[in-house]
Structures are given as structure tokens and as C-alpha cells.
Motif scaffolding. Structure first.
Motif, PDB file in Angstrom:
ATOM      1  N   ASP A 211       0.828  -1.205   0.000  1.00 39.58           N
ATOM      2  CA  ASP A 211       0.000   0.000   0.000  1.00 39.58           C
ATOM      3  C   ASP A 211       0.865   1.260   0.000  1.00 39.58           C
ATOM      4  OD1 ASP A 211      -2.232  -1.571  -0.018  1.00 39.58           O
ATOM      5  OD2 ASP A 211      -2.781  -1.214   2.079  1.00 39.58           O
ATOM      6  N   GLU A 214       2.209   1.880  -3.481  1.00 39.54           N
ATOM      7  CA  GLU A 214       1.140   2.395  -4.329  1.00 39.54           C
ATOM      8  C   GLU A 214       0.827   3.853  -4.015  1.00 39.54           C
ATOM      9  OE1 GLU A 214      -3.592   1.486  -5.229  1.00 39.54           O
ATOM     10  OE2 GLU A 214      -2.345  -0.039  -4.277  1.00 39.54           O
ATOM     11  N   GLN A 215       0.853   4.199  -2.724  1.00 39.97           N
ATOM     12  CA  GLN A 215       0.534   5.569  -2.303  1.00 39.97           C
ATOM     13  C   GLN A 215       1.622   6.553  -2.690  1.00 39.97           C
ATOM     14  OE1 GLN A 215      -2.244   6.548  -0.575  1.00 39.97           O
ATOM     15  NE2 GLN A 215      -1.624   8.678  -0.310  1.00 39.97           N
ATOM     16  N   ARG A 229      -7.053   2.234   7.422  1.00 43.77           N
ATOM     17  CA  ARG A 229      -6.379   1.339   6.483  1.00 43.77           C
ATOM     18  C   ARG A 229      -6.074  -0.015   7.116  1.00 43.77           C
ATOM     19  NH1 ARG A 229      -3.650   3.112   1.970  1.00 43.77           N
ATOM     20  NH2 ARG A 229      -3.938   5.287   1.380  1.00 43.77           N
TER      21      ARG A 229
END
Length: 310
Positions: A211, A214-215, A229
Motif C-alpha cells: 500500500d 502504491e501511495q 487502512r
């Protein structure tokens, strides 16, 4: 050697609710008196750093020890750090040793900093309050270095780091590591992928890592950012959060655990890569003065080094 209880130091445990907070305090109380240890719960980390320095100034011991609540100090860890520090000049700002890091599979310079208290007022002025830096404490240390106050890094392994944490914290650390440690991305991904098959802690860290990649962007140091999250992740993997920690351990047992640790193969490969990069840097520094300016960019590119306009 002086008895540990006589050490001229005040310890500040920086907690955001880590599962080991009370154990960290217990281990420090083995080495210091109870009135030499305080726990703070400040968010974001920038504020925890600021409060650490403020408490150090208020208590006015010669040394101020900043300990993250995910650190389990080994026997005589504090005394050893102070003995190292007392060999330095008055310009010493901070000194730290290594901790055996669960998520990296080897020893790292993290989690426990011994500051010379007389320099903390100046350090307060160096804290970046914009929340735009990946590593607020490292930023302060670098700023103090530029003003002539030096740091010392020792190879002694003085405790454990990131063991026995909540799944939430492993997710959060995975997310932050992905954004914060670009040089270690392959180590983390490969090691966590392998370990996730046998340890849910690594499964959580790997999910946070993916994550975080990706962020992108600036690493988040405010624990509150991850609450929703991590909750969604735990639900999707049908993982129930761990209960409060009930393990009783002594600093001597921590030392014994460290003596039996073995470095992961991924950590060894990462260290070899770092050593190779350092060697290339030394080669570059040695040969560049003898190379015409027009060829320097090409030489740096061949060695895989970053180039600049100079």
C-alpha cells in the motif's frame, strides 16, 4: 563500573500505544530508578520529538535517552552507551548503538538515541514543523551536524526492535518503510514475502509495504493516518488483533536472545550491495579530479552513481 542505578541520565519512552510499552519501561527500570523514566504519548512524531527534548531540558540530567516503545533494551545497554559517550568531546550531540530489527532480519541503528542534554535547546530550534520530512529526528541530527555538533554510531547491539508488536503496527511500519527506505526496498519485499508464509507479523508488514508503494509521497509519521487502512486490512485477511502483551522478560534474557540471533540472507545481500555502492563512491571520489569535466557525467553514469550539474 558504576552501578546502573547511579547513571546521570533521564529516559523518555516515546509511545503511540505499542504493545511493548510497559515491557520497555520494565526493562529500563532494571537499569535506572523509576524517577529516571517517563512515558509520553504524543502525536505526530514531530511533537513526540519536541516533547522529548523539552523533558530532557526540564530534568537536566547530563544525558537524555530517547527510547521508542518498540525497543527492548538489553542488559547494561544504557551504561554501555554512556561509557561510549563519555569518551567523546563536548561537541557530541547524540550517540546510538544498533538494535536487532525483526523486520530487517539483522542489526540496525534505530530506536534508541542518547543525547547530551546541554545541546537540546539548540536542537529544539532545528525541528521541522512542516511535516514535510520523512525522518524528523534524522533531520535534527543532520542540522546539528552542520552546526558542528557531531554524532557517533556504535556497532554494539544493545537491544531488540519491532518484536511482539500489534498487527496494526506491523502494517503501519510496512507502509512507512516502503516510503522511507528506498535503498532497502528489495530486501524488505523479498524477506517479508518469504517470512509471511510462517509469520503473520510479516504478512501485515507486506500488506502495508504494498500500500505504501502504491501511495508514494512523503512517509506518514502520524499513527492516526493508518487506523482505517489497517482495520480494513485485518478484516480482509480475517486476522484478529493481538491481545495486550503479557510476556515477562528481563534485560538479561534480551541479551541472551540477541546472542542467538542469525542474520537473514536478504539482510546479508543488502549489506553487500551497500558495501559495493560505498566502494563505487570511493572510486569515483578518487578518479574524478583526474578526469576532464566533459567526461565526468559519463563516468558517473557507468558506475551507477547519481550525477549533478557540477
Amino acid at each position: 563500573m558504576p552501578h546502573p542505578k547511579q547513571l546521570d541520565v533521564f529516559a523518555v519512552i516515546r509511545s503511540t500505544g505499542e504493545r511493548t510499552t510497559q515491557l520497555t519501561q520494565q526493562l529500563l527500570n532494571e537499569q535506572l530508578t523509576e524517577n529516571q523514566v517517563a512515558i509520553i504519548h504524543e502525536k505526530p512524531f514531530r511533537r513526540a520529538l519536541e516533547r522529548t527534548y523539552e523533558i530532557g531540558i526540564e530534568k537536566n540530567y547530563r544525558w537524555t535517552l530517547a527510547v521508542d516503545a518498540d525497543v527492548l533494551p538489553a542488559l547494561y545497554a544504557i551504561q554501555q552507551l554512556i561509557e561510549y559517550a563519555e569518551q567523546e568531546t563536548d561537541s557530541l550531540f547524540q550517540i546510538k548503538g544498533q538494535l536487532w530489527d525483526k523486520l530487517f532480519g539483522g542489526p540496525r541503528l534505530v530506536g534508541m538515541h542518547l543525547y547530551q542534554t546541554c545541546h537540546l535547546k539548540q536542537a529544539l530550534e532545528c525541528i521541522d514543523r512542516s511535516d514535510q520530512v520523512h525522518r524528523p529526528e534524522f533531520h535534527v541530527i543532520e542540522s546539528m551536524n552542520r552546526m558542528g555538533f557531531h554524532e557517533v554510531r556504535k556497532q554494539a547491539i544493545l537491544g531488540l526492535h519491532d518484536f511482539e508488536q500489534y498487527y496494526f503496527d506491523y502494517y503501519r511500519k510496512g507502509f512507512v518503510h516502503a516510503q522511507k527506505h528506498g535503498d532497502a526496498i528489495s530486501l524488505l519485499h523479498n524477506y517479508w514475502t518469504r517470512m509471511a508464509t510462517v509469520d503473520d507479523d510479516f504478512k501485515c508488514a507486506l500488506a502495508g509495504f504494498n500500500d505504501g508503494i502504491e501511495q508514494g509521497g512523503i512517509a506518514k509519521t502520524d499513527v492516526r493516518y493508518f487506523e482505517d487502512r489497517a482495520r480494513d486490512f485485518l478484516n480482509s485477511f480475517r486476522l484478529k488483533e493481538k491481545p495486550e502483551l503479557e510476556i515477562e522478560m528481563t534485560a538479561e534474557q534480551i541479551s541472551d536472545l540477541i546472542s542467538h540471533m542469525r542474520v537473514s540472507r536478504e539482510f546479508k545481500a543488502w549489506n553487500r550491495s551497500l558495501s559495493f555502492q560505498k566502494m563505487k563512491s570511493r572510486i569515483l571520489c578518487a578518479i574524478v579530479p583526474w578526469i576532464p569535466q566533459v567526461f565526468r557525467k559519463t563516468i558517473k553514469s557507468c558506475l551507477g552513481m547519481k550525477t549533478s550539474r557540477s
